[in-house]
Scaffold this active site. Structure first.
Site, mmCIF file in Angstrom:
data_model
loop_
_atom_site.group_PDB
_atom_site.id
_atom_site.type_symbol
_atom_site.label_atom_id
_atom_site.label_comp_id
_atom_site.label_asym_id
_atom_site.label_seq_id
_atom_site.Cartn_x
_atom_site.Cartn_y
_atom_site.Cartn_z
ATOM 1 N N HIS A 1 -33.017 -6.909 -15.963
ATOM 2 C CA HIS A 1 -32.428 -8.138 -16.519
ATOM 3 C C HIS A 1 -33.483 -9.240 -16.618
ATOM 4 O O HIS A 1 -33.311 -10.358 -16.127
ATOM 5 C CB HIS A 1 -31.244 -8.597 -15.665
ATOM 6 C CG HIS A 1 -30.122 -7.605 -15.598
ATOM 7 N ND1 HIS A 1 -29.335 -7.306 -16.689
ATOM 8 C CD2 HIS A 1 -29.667 -6.842 -14.576
ATOM 9 C CE1 HIS A 1 -28.432 -6.408 -16.345
ATOM 10 N NE2 HIS A 1 -28.628 -6.097 -15.079
ATOM 11 N N LYS B 1 -31.053 -2.628 -7.924
ATOM 12 C CA LYS B 1 -31.227 -4.005 -8.378
ATOM 13 C C LYS B 1 -32.687 -4.322 -8.646
ATOM 14 O O LYS B 1 -33.596 -3.607 -8.242
ATOM 15 C CB LYS B 1 -30.670 -4.979 -7.334
ATOM 16 C CG LYS B 1 -29.160 -4.983 -7.257
ATOM 17 C CD LYS B 1 -28.496 -5.252 -8.608
ATOM 18 C CE LYS B 1 -28.772 -6.638 -9.125
ATOM 19 N NZ LYS B 1 -28.182 -6.865 -10.473
ATOM 20 N N ASP C 1 -25.956 -11.809 -14.764
ATOM 21 C CA ASP C 1 -27.255 -11.139 -14.648
ATOM 22 C C ASP C 1 -28.175 -11.497 -15.807
ATOM 23 O O ASP C 1 -29.403 -11.461 -15.667
ATOM 24 C CB ASP C 1 -27.076 -9.618 -14.609
ATOM 25 C CG ASP C 1 -26.791 -9.103 -13.208
ATOM 26 O OD1 ASP C 1 -27.315 -9.676 -12.251
ATOM 27 O OD2 ASP C 1 -26.025 -8.136 -13.082
ATOM 28 N N GLU D 1 -30.821 -1.197 -18.136
ATOM 29 C CA GLU D 1 -29.891 -1.871 -19.054
ATOM 30 C C GLU D 1 -30.320 -1.849 -20.510
ATOM 31 O O GLU D 1 -29.541 -2.258 -21.389
ATOM 32 C CB GLU D 1 -29.660 -3.320 -18.596
ATOM 33 C CG GLU D 1 -30.827 -4.265 -18.818
ATOM 34 C CD GLU D 1 -31.812 -4.286 -17.662
ATOM 35 O OE1 GLU D 1 -32.721 -5.135 -17.672
ATOM 36 O OE2 GLU D 1 -31.680 -3.437 -16.745
ATOM 37 N N TYR E 1 -32.416 -1.535 -12.641
ATOM 38 C CA TYR E 1 -31.972 -2.683 -13.430
ATOM 39 C C TYR E 1 -32.990 -3.802 -13.268
ATOM 40 O O TYR E 1 -33.473 -4.070 -12.159
ATOM 41 C CB TYR E 1 -30.609 -3.185 -12.936
ATOM 42 C CG TYR E 1 -29.446 -2.288 -13.286
ATOM 43 C CD1 TYR E 1 -29.096 -2.052 -14.617
ATOM 44 C CD2 TYR E 1 -28.686 -1.690 -12.293
ATOM 45 C CE1 TYR E 1 -28.023 -1.232 -14.940
ATOM 46 C CE2 TYR E 1 -27.606 -0.877 -12.603
ATOM 47 C CZ TYR E 1 -27.278 -0.649 -13.932
ATOM 48 O OH TYR E 1 -26.221 0.156 -14.242
ATOM 49 N N ARG F 1 -25.701 -0.594 -2.359
ATOM 50 C CA ARG F 1 -25.930 0.570 -3.217
ATOM 51 C C ARG F 1 -27.316 1.158 -2.932
ATOM 52 O O ARG F 1 -28.159 0.534 -2.302
ATOM 53 C CB ARG F 1 -25.809 0.184 -4.688
ATOM 54 C CG ARG F 1 -24.396 -0.113 -5.145
ATOM 55 C CD ARG F 1 -24.350 -0.615 -6.584
ATOM 56 N NE ARG F 1 -24.924 -1.962 -6.699
ATOM 57 C CZ ARG F 1 -25.022 -2.628 -7.848
ATOM 58 N NH1 ARG F 1 -24.614 -2.057 -8.980
ATOM 59 N NH2 ARG F 1 -25.522 -3.851 -7.877
#
Length: 373
Positions: free
Chosen positions: A96, A75, A270, A118, A94, A15
């Site tokens: 996490h 990520k 995650d 998120e 993101y 991605r």
């Protein structure tokens, strides 16, 4: 603003932070964008497309990070990327963090302003930047779970849809949110027997109305989880506590009681995972067997369908990227309390209470970061 789009370096992650269409919107607004060469060629977005959209091309990640005032990724940054971040730089991706103390401490040391997809909210309290990937992961979970049930993959040799004269497979979904409801939809489409367990009666009613004759719903209790999981062929963990570590709903002892060759797919990995036996895996080695049960715990599941995932994520993130680029991060977060909820770390300080609680660290409210010089 100068915006940098590096190539993702997590294992089998294809991605990219922004599509050429999104870059065009930014450059039309007067912003400068640099994309690392080869960042998205593997999913059909060649360098020429980014150049045509007005972006400059950076030869390596170091060049992109040095150029950018804001880094837009997919990520969480890997250690070598954290080392490239600097004070005053904005990271939008993101994160996490509740399940990753090493990353948390690294981002604190960087001094960067770190906004996590998120934990950005909307007016309904939903998570609009997590939703697209939750949709993808939910739908993928049944697809990969069905594959893992095949005998050559270590599974019990169960066909989820069954055939005439043979019962369909039994799928249990823990959590009825975006990921869980999409998993249920796919499992129903496969012809499986499907049960969703959730602690929200309102959500269970919505699912019951949506799938009145095709879905069983159970209120979440220890007894309900144990009874359903023990008899399942495929269990999908789709629980979410925004910004916090996932609760461990399935113990190792319960996994031990499942039929050999059953499958667990942990979408919540995650955030640490919701099965006691879960540990992160990659697309290169996605599964392992614990207590006789096949586990699929890939931390970037949507990366397997990278083109679809990139477009879906970009559709959701672009308005926020435009706001940050146009106003600066401080004014953008001041004007939009929902974007402000995405602020996790600023200038060495944790600003999200769930992240601080997960690691036993202090935090300061996001509002304090906006008021600081």
């Amino acid at each position: 603003m100068k915006i940098g789009i590096p190539k993702e370096i997590k294992t089998h992650e294809y991605r990219v932070g922004l599509t050429p269409a999104a870059v065009r919107e930014l450059t039309r607004g007067g912003h400068q964008v640099m994309v690392q060469q080869g960042a998205a060629g593997a999913i059909g977005f060649p360098d020429e497309a980014y150049r045509a959209a007005g972006a400059a091309l950076g030869g390596d990640a170091e060049t992109v990070f040095e150029f950018a005032e804001m880094i837009v990724k997919v990520k969480e940054p890997q250690p070598e990327e954290i080392a490239r971040l600097r004070a005053g730089q904005v990271l939008f991706t993101y994160l996490h963090l509740a399940a990753d103390r090493q990353q948390t401490e690294g981002l604190m040391r960087s001094g960067a302003t770190c906004i996590a997809y998120e934990t950005v909210t909307d007016h309904r309290g939903a998570l609009p930047l997590l939703a697209p990937m939750s949709e993808v992961a939910g739908r993928m979970s049944v697809q990969v779970g069905a594959h893992c049930l095949e005998k050559e993959q270590g599974g019990a040799g169960v066909l989820l849809g069954g055939v005439p004269g043979v019962p369909a497979g039994n799928v249990v979904v823990l959590g009825g949110g975006v990921a869980g409801s999409n998993a249920a939809r796919m499992a129903i489409g496969f012809g499986a027997t499907v049960t969703v367990i959730d602690k929200s009666l309102g959500r269970l009613r919505e699912l019951d109305e949506q799938f009145p004759t095709q879905l069983h719903t159970l209120f979440s209790t220890a007894d309900a989880i144990e009874g359903a999981v023990r008899n399942a062929d495929l269990v999908i963990g789709a629980v979410l506590v925004p910004g916090a570590a996932a609760p461990k709903l399935v113990s190792r002892e319960l996994v031990r009681q499942m039929r050999p060759g059953s499958v667990l797919v942990d979408i919540a990995i995650d955030q640490g995972g919701c099965f006691e036996t879960s540990r992160p895996t990659t697309h290169a080695a996605p599964t392992y067997v614990a207590e006789g049960v096949v586990h699929y715990c890939v931390t970037n599941m949507p990366g397997a369908v990278a083109r679809t995932s990139t477009i879906a994520l970009g559709n959701a993130t672009l308005p926020f990227v435009l706001a940050i680029a146009g106003k600066g991060w401080r004014r953008a977060l001041t004007d939009d309390k929902h974007l402000r909820h995405g602020l996790n770390i600023h200038n060495g300080v944790i600003t999200h209470p769930a992240v601080a609680h997960a690691h036993g660290l202090d935090h300061a409210p996001a509002d304090a970061a906006l008021d600081a010089p």
